[in-house]
Motif scaffolding. Sequence first.
Motif, PDB file in Angstrom:
ATOM      1  N   ILE A 188       7.220   4.208 -20.076  1.00  0.00           N
ATOM      2  CA  ILE A 188       7.222   5.649 -19.321  1.00  0.00           C
ATOM      3  C   ILE A 188       7.819   5.143 -18.288  1.00  0.00           C
ATOM      4  CG2 ILE A 188       6.227   6.640 -17.813  1.00  0.00           C
ATOM      5  CD1 ILE A 188       3.156   6.102 -19.336  1.00  0.00           C
ATOM      6  N   ALA A 189       8.991   5.400 -17.947  1.00  0.00           N
ATOM      7  CA  ALA A 189       9.930   5.749 -17.716  1.00  0.00           C
ATOM      8  C   ALA A 189      10.348   5.762 -15.789  1.00  0.00           C
ATOM      9  CB  ALA A 189      11.392   5.274 -17.464  1.00  0.00           C
ATOM     10  N   PHE A 190      10.665   5.549 -14.954  1.00  0.00           N
ATOM     11  CA  PHE A 190      10.402   6.355 -13.605  1.00  0.00           C
ATOM     12  C   PHE A 190      11.486   5.350 -12.437  1.00  0.00           C
ATOM     13  CE2 PHE A 190       6.946   2.988 -13.708  1.00  0.00           C
ATOM     14  CZ  PHE A 190       7.038   2.573 -12.236  1.00  0.00           C
ATOM     15  N   SER A 191      11.357   5.656 -11.053  1.00  0.00           N
ATOM     16  CA  SER A 191      12.242   5.305 -10.902  1.00  0.00           C
ATOM     17  C   SER A 191      11.168   5.200  -9.122  1.00  0.00           C
ATOM     18  CB  SER A 191      13.006   6.019  -9.511  1.00  0.00           C
ATOM     19  OG  SER A 191      14.062   5.696  -8.557  1.00  0.00           O
ATOM     20  N   ASP A 248       4.454   7.788   0.958  1.00  0.00           N
ATOM     21  CA  ASP A 248       6.339   7.344   0.897  1.00  0.00           C
ATOM     22  C   ASP A 248       7.164   8.143  -0.227  1.00  0.00           C
ATOM     23  OD1 ASP A 248       7.917   5.293   1.373  1.00  0.00           O
ATOM     24  OD2 ASP A 248       7.727   5.016  -0.736  1.00  0.00           O
ATOM     25  N   PRO A 249       7.973   8.860   0.015  1.00  0.00           N
ATOM     26  CA  PRO A 249       8.961   9.814  -0.766  1.00  0.00           C
ATOM     27  C   PRO A 249       9.846   8.448  -1.895  1.00  0.00           C
ATOM     28  CG  PRO A 249       9.841  10.112   1.515  1.00  0.00           C
ATOM     29  CD  PRO A 249       8.801   8.675   1.526  1.00  0.00           C
ATOM     30  N   SER A 250       9.701   7.400  -1.932  1.00  0.00           N
ATOM     31  CA  SER A 250      10.067   6.736  -2.557  1.00  0.00           C
ATOM     32  C   SER A 250       9.188   6.373  -3.622  1.00  0.00           C
ATOM     33  CB  SER A 250      10.939   5.569  -2.474  1.00  0.00           C
ATOM     34  OG  SER A 250      10.115   4.494  -1.498  1.00  0.00           O
ATOM     35  N   HIS A 251       8.261   6.537  -3.692  1.00  0.00           N
ATOM     36  CA  HIS A 251       6.995   5.715  -4.668  1.00  0.00           C
ATOM     37  C   HIS A 251       6.270   7.468  -5.295  1.00  0.00           C
ATOM     38  CE1 HIS A 251       7.049   2.426  -2.652  1.00  0.00           C
ATOM     39  NE2 HIS A 251       6.196   1.920  -3.485  1.00  0.00           N
ATOM     40  N   ALA A 252       7.299   8.184  -4.958  1.00  0.00           N
ATOM     41  CA  ALA A 252       6.321   9.779  -5.578  1.00  0.00           C
ATOM     42  C   ALA A 252       6.289  10.093  -7.473  1.00  0.00           C
ATOM     43  CB  ALA A 252       7.145  11.110  -5.045  1.00  0.00           C
ATOM     44  N   PRO A 278       0.743  -1.069   0.297  1.00  0.00           N
ATOM     45  CA  PRO A 278       0.145  -0.113  -0.063  1.00  0.00           C
ATOM     46  C   PRO A 278       0.820   1.384  -0.119  1.00  0.00           C
ATOM     47  CG  PRO A 278       0.579  -0.786   2.283  1.00  0.00           C
ATOM     48  CD  PRO A 278       0.842  -1.389   1.410  1.00  0.00           C
ATOM     49  N   MET A 279       2.460   1.288  -0.373  1.00  0.00           N
ATOM     50  CA  MET A 279       3.300   2.238   0.466  1.00  0.00           C
ATOM     51  C   MET A 279       2.333   3.532  -0.834  1.00  0.00           C
ATOM     52  SD  MET A 279       6.582   0.390   0.867  1.00  0.00           S
ATOM     53  CE  MET A 279       7.439   1.470   1.180  1.00  0.00           C
ATOM     54  N   PRO A 280       2.415   2.819  -2.200  1.00  0.00           N
ATOM     55  CA  PRO A 280       1.587   4.645  -3.232  1.00  0.00           C
ATOM     56  C   PRO A 280       0.933   5.508  -2.575  1.00  0.00           C
ATOM     57  CG  PRO A 280       2.193   2.575  -4.682  1.00  0.00           C
ATOM     58  CD  PRO A 280       2.112   2.013  -3.015  1.00  0.00           C
ATOM     59  N   LEU A 281       0.397   4.596  -1.765  1.00  0.00           N
ATOM     60  CA  LEU A 281      -0.720   5.289  -0.808  1.00  0.00           C
ATOM     61  C   LEU A 281      -0.774   5.800   0.660  1.00  0.00           C
ATOM     62  CD1 LEU A 281      -4.148   2.657  -1.904  1.00  0.00           C
ATOM     63  CD2 LEU A 281      -2.864   5.486  -3.460  1.00  0.00           C
ATOM     64  N   LEU A 282       0.470   6.139   0.810  1.00  0.00           N
ATOM     65  CA  LEU A 282       1.132   6.433   2.296  1.00  0.00           C
ATOM     66  C   LEU A 282       1.884   7.033   2.490  1.00  0.00           C
ATOM     67  CD1 LEU A 282       1.270   2.419   3.694  1.00  0.00           C
ATOM     68  CD2 LEU A 282      -0.843   3.934   4.195  1.00  0.00           C
TER      69      LEU A 282
END
Length: 262
Positions: free
Chosen positions: A248-251, A19-23, A13-17
């Motif tokens: 679509i590239a991202f980190s 979390d900076p590493s999922h920005a 669920p980290m994308p919804l919490l």
Amino acid sequence: MSHVAFVSHGGGPMPLLGDPSHAELVSTLKALPQQFPKQPSVIIMISAHWETSGFEITAAENPDLIYDYYGFPDESYQFQYPALGAPKLARDIADKMEAKGTHIRLNEKRGFDHGMFIPLMLMYPEANVPVVQISLASSLSPDQHWMLGEQLAEALPKDALVIGSGFSFHNMRAFFAPKTPQVKHDVHAFQTWLDETVTSSHLDLNEAKQRWLHWSEVEGGRFCHPREEHLIPLIVCHALAQKQGRSIAFSALGVEARHFVW
């Protein structure tokens, strides 16, 4: 022709919490619906988090959510995504696939796992598009899942949106280990191979399929996917789209990752 996307859905669920590493993952998923000309009539979801013997399809009217992650804050288990199912369409898809030689069992009890609701809460937060979810076969065979995609292409409504939900990198140990130069090299090698396989105009579909059949032999392949359940939805999507797509590239979580769109 249905619209097709493969999304890397992040860690639990980290994308919804927040979390900076999922920005970057969050922002790219929120922007993704702009790639499609209009809102789909239904979303066909193929998630890495549902494996069955053979294939199954959700056929409930109002599927529950399955909070299939552990050790996260209480709010992670209270998310709501009240999208309707589409049992009539599920039966229609199953019938059409049966006629093509692929059996898909109707599952009237299973809910939606986090591979479905985490990305859709970002992409379609209103939850106003019905969703049908199709399982992976526990074989995780590239050939079997390529065939599934090919056959599904002719069994879906033209205004459906197909989303393969996995992760272009899914080595859980490496996510939380130091990102050494060797780790970055191996990740980049495989993400580059994915770009070539899915987007290169120099490959025809049969050549792309042959590459998929041998994905585990390429540089970085097995490092990025010690077990391939998060990669298989991308194979289904590529076969279903029946053409080369866009990357679509991202980190995310400190590693290079991809979404793909057709």
